[in-house]
Write a protein that holds these residues in place. Structure first.
Motif, PDB file in Angstrom:
ATOM      1  N   PRO A 103       8.352   7.531  -6.812  1.00 43.71           N
ATOM      2  CA  PRO A 103       7.106   7.950  -6.177  1.00 43.71           C
ATOM      3  C   PRO A 103       5.959   8.060  -7.190  1.00 43.71           C
ATOM      4  O   PRO A 103       6.169   8.427  -8.346  1.00 43.71           O
ATOM      5  CB  PRO A 103       7.441   9.320  -5.596  1.00 43.71           C
ATOM      6  CG  PRO A 103       8.928   9.307  -5.443  1.00 43.71           C
ATOM      7  CD  PRO A 103       9.421   8.499  -6.614  1.00 43.71           C
ATOM      8  N   VAL A 104       4.763   7.736  -6.713  1.00 43.87           N
ATOM      9  CA  VAL A 104       3.557   7.845  -7.529  1.00 43.87           C
ATOM     10  C   VAL A 104       2.533   8.666  -6.740  1.00 43.87           C
ATOM     11  O   VAL A 104       2.058   8.238  -5.687  1.00 43.87           O
ATOM     12  CB  VAL A 104       2.966   6.448  -7.859  1.00 43.87           C
ATOM     13  CG1 VAL A 104       1.663   6.586  -8.620  1.00 43.87           C
ATOM     14  CG2 VAL A 104       3.969   5.610  -8.625  1.00 43.87           C
ATOM     15  N   GLY A 105       2.232   9.847  -7.236  1.00 46.17           N
ATOM     16  CA  GLY A 105       1.227  10.686  -6.585  1.00 46.17           C
ATOM     17  C   GLY A 105       1.727  11.425  -5.357  1.00 46.17           C
ATOM     18  O   GLY A 105       0.946  12.093  -4.677  1.00 46.17           O
TER      19      GLY A 105
ATOM     20  N   ASP B  74       8.476  13.312   0.009  1.00 44.77           N
ATOM     21  CA  ASP B  74       7.478  12.615   0.832  1.00 44.77           C
ATOM     22  C   ASP B  74       7.724  11.105   0.851  1.00 44.77           C
ATOM     23  O   ASP B  74       7.625  10.465   1.890  1.00 44.77           O
ATOM     24  CB  ASP B  74       6.059  12.903   0.338  1.00 44.77           C
ATOM     25  CG  ASP B  74       5.587  14.307   0.682  1.00 44.77           C
ATOM     26  OD1 ASP B  74       6.227  14.973   1.538  1.00 44.77           O
ATOM     27  OD2 ASP B  74       4.582  14.746   0.085  1.00 44.77           O
ATOM     28  N   ALA B  75       8.046  10.539  -0.303  1.00 44.03           N
ATOM     29  CA  ALA B  75       8.320   9.098  -0.375  1.00 44.03           C
ATOM     30  C   ALA B  75       9.594   8.758   0.395  1.00 44.03           C
ATOM     31  O   ALA B  75       9.643   7.759   1.119  1.00 44.03           O
ATOM     32  CB  ALA B  75       8.431   8.650  -1.828  1.00 44.03           C
ATOM     33  N   GLU B  76      10.605   9.604   0.255  1.00 40.49           N
ATOM     34  CA  GLU B  76      11.854   9.376   0.991  1.00 40.49           C
ATOM     35  C   GLU B  76      11.616   9.457   2.494  1.00 40.49           C
ATOM     36  O   GLU B  76      12.135   8.642   3.263  1.00 40.49           O
ATOM     37  CB  GLU B  76      12.920  10.379   0.553  1.00 40.49           C
ATOM     38  CG  GLU B  76      13.447  10.092  -0.834  1.00 40.49           C
ATOM     39  CD  GLU B  76      14.320  11.200  -1.407  1.00 40.49           C
ATOM     40  OE1 GLU B  76      14.354  12.320  -0.827  1.00 40.49           O
ATOM     41  OE2 GLU B  76      14.963  10.945  -2.448  1.00 40.49           O
TER      42      GLU B  76
ATOM     43  N   PRO C 218       0.814  -1.223   0.000  1.00 40.70           N
ATOM     44  CA  PRO C 218       0.000   0.000   0.000  1.00 40.70           C
ATOM     45  C   PRO C 218       0.849   1.276   0.000  1.00 40.70           C
ATOM     46  O   PRO C 218       0.448   2.284   0.559  1.00 40.70           O
ATOM     47  CB  PRO C 218      -0.780  -0.139   1.319  1.00 40.70           C
ATOM     48  CG  PRO C 218       0.166  -0.859   2.227  1.00 40.70           C
ATOM     49  CD  PRO C 218       0.903  -1.822   1.328  1.00 40.70           C
ATOM     50  N   PHE C 219       2.021   1.234  -0.619  1.00 40.99           N
ATOM     51  CA  PHE C 219       2.902   2.393  -0.636  1.00 40.99           C
ATOM     52  C   PHE C 219       2.784   3.133  -1.972  1.00 40.99           C
ATOM     53  O   PHE C 219       2.598   2.508  -3.014  1.00 40.99           O
ATOM     54  CB  PHE C 219       4.362   1.963  -0.432  1.00 40.99           C
ATOM     55  CG  PHE C 219       4.600   1.216   0.844  1.00 40.99           C
ATOM     56  CD1 PHE C 219       4.203   1.726   2.066  1.00 40.99           C
ATOM     57  CD2 PHE C 219       5.221  -0.021   0.817  1.00 40.99           C
ATOM     58  CE1 PHE C 219       4.420   1.036   3.250  1.00 40.99           C
ATOM     59  CE2 PHE C 219       5.453  -0.721   1.987  1.00 40.99           C
ATOM     60  CZ  PHE C 219       5.049  -0.203   3.209  1.00 40.99           C
ATOM     61  N   PRO C 220       2.962   4.465  -1.960  1.00 39.49           N
ATOM     62  CA  PRO C 220       2.812   5.268  -3.180  1.00 39.49           C
ATOM     63  C   PRO C 220       4.088   5.291  -4.021  1.00 39.49           C
ATOM     64  O   PRO C 220       4.597   6.358  -4.363  1.00 39.49           O
ATOM     65  CB  PRO C 220       2.474   6.653  -2.619  1.00 39.49           C
ATOM     66  CG  PRO C 220       3.258   6.718  -1.336  1.00 39.49           C
ATOM     67  CD  PRO C 220       3.181   5.311  -0.775  1.00 39.49           C
ATOM     68  N   VAL C 221       4.601   4.083  -4.344  1.00 39.72           N
ATOM     69  CA  VAL C 221       5.823   3.996  -5.144  1.00 39.72           C
ATOM     70  C   VAL C 221       5.745   2.806  -6.092  1.00 39.72           C
ATOM     71  O   VAL C 221       4.976   1.871  -5.877  1.00 39.72           O
ATOM     72  CB  VAL C 221       7.090   3.858  -4.263  1.00 39.72           C
ATOM     73  CG1 VAL C 221       7.257   5.059  -3.342  1.00 39.72           C
ATOM     74  CG2 VAL C 221       7.088   2.568  -3.472  1.00 39.72           C
TER      75      VAL C 221
END
Length: 142
Positions: A110-112, A117-119, A78-81
């Motif tokens: 990253p996606v979205g 933020d992903a880092e 469920p991660f945005p990557v």
């Protein structure tokens, strides 16, 4: 592509720490937010269940027992990557005979969300996980 790395020094030998974390299915032994790990495909795929019941599926990409390192990719989470590849490794701490440096690094697209933020998300996961590892190792000493 974004990336992050975290590390911690643990007052135990690198071999002892590798015995704890080096098995691809061993996350529940030291990572409290992953209470379940089920291996399949001859130990090359792990299906993790987190404390909220969420599922993460990861595939082993490389394993080097001698170098005390393995790399894995996320297949479902469920991660945005996308394109997530991570490495967990254990090294001696320079100048210390009974200490291990554990490094957890990852790269991903990253996606979205922004790269930052992903880092931040994965750096937090790695940092929290390594703190849990230190706590587990400290429990060995009573």
């Amino acid at each position: 592509m974004a990336s992050t790395t975290a590390f911690i020094d643990v007052p135990e030998s690198p071999d002892r720490i590798w015995q704890l974390i080096g098995g691809f299915g061993s996350l529940p032994d030291w990572l409290p937010y992953i209470p379940e790990s089920e291996l399949s495909e001859g130990g090359r795929v792990r299906r993790l269940t987190n404390q909220d019941g969420g599922v993460i599926v990861e595939r082993l990409q490389a394993f080097d027992h001698t170098a005390r390192s393995y790399s894995y990719a996320i297949e479902q989470a469920p991660f945005p990557v996308t394109g997530y590849l991570s490495t967990l490794s254990v090294h001696p701490v320079p100048g210390q005979t009974a200490a291990a440096r554990v490094e957890w690094s990852g790269s991903f697209t990253p996606v979205g969300v922004s790269d930052a933020d992903a880092e931040e998300l994965f750096h937090g996961i790695y940092t929290d996980g390594l703190a849990a590892l230190l706590k587990t190792a400290q429990g060995w000493r009573g």
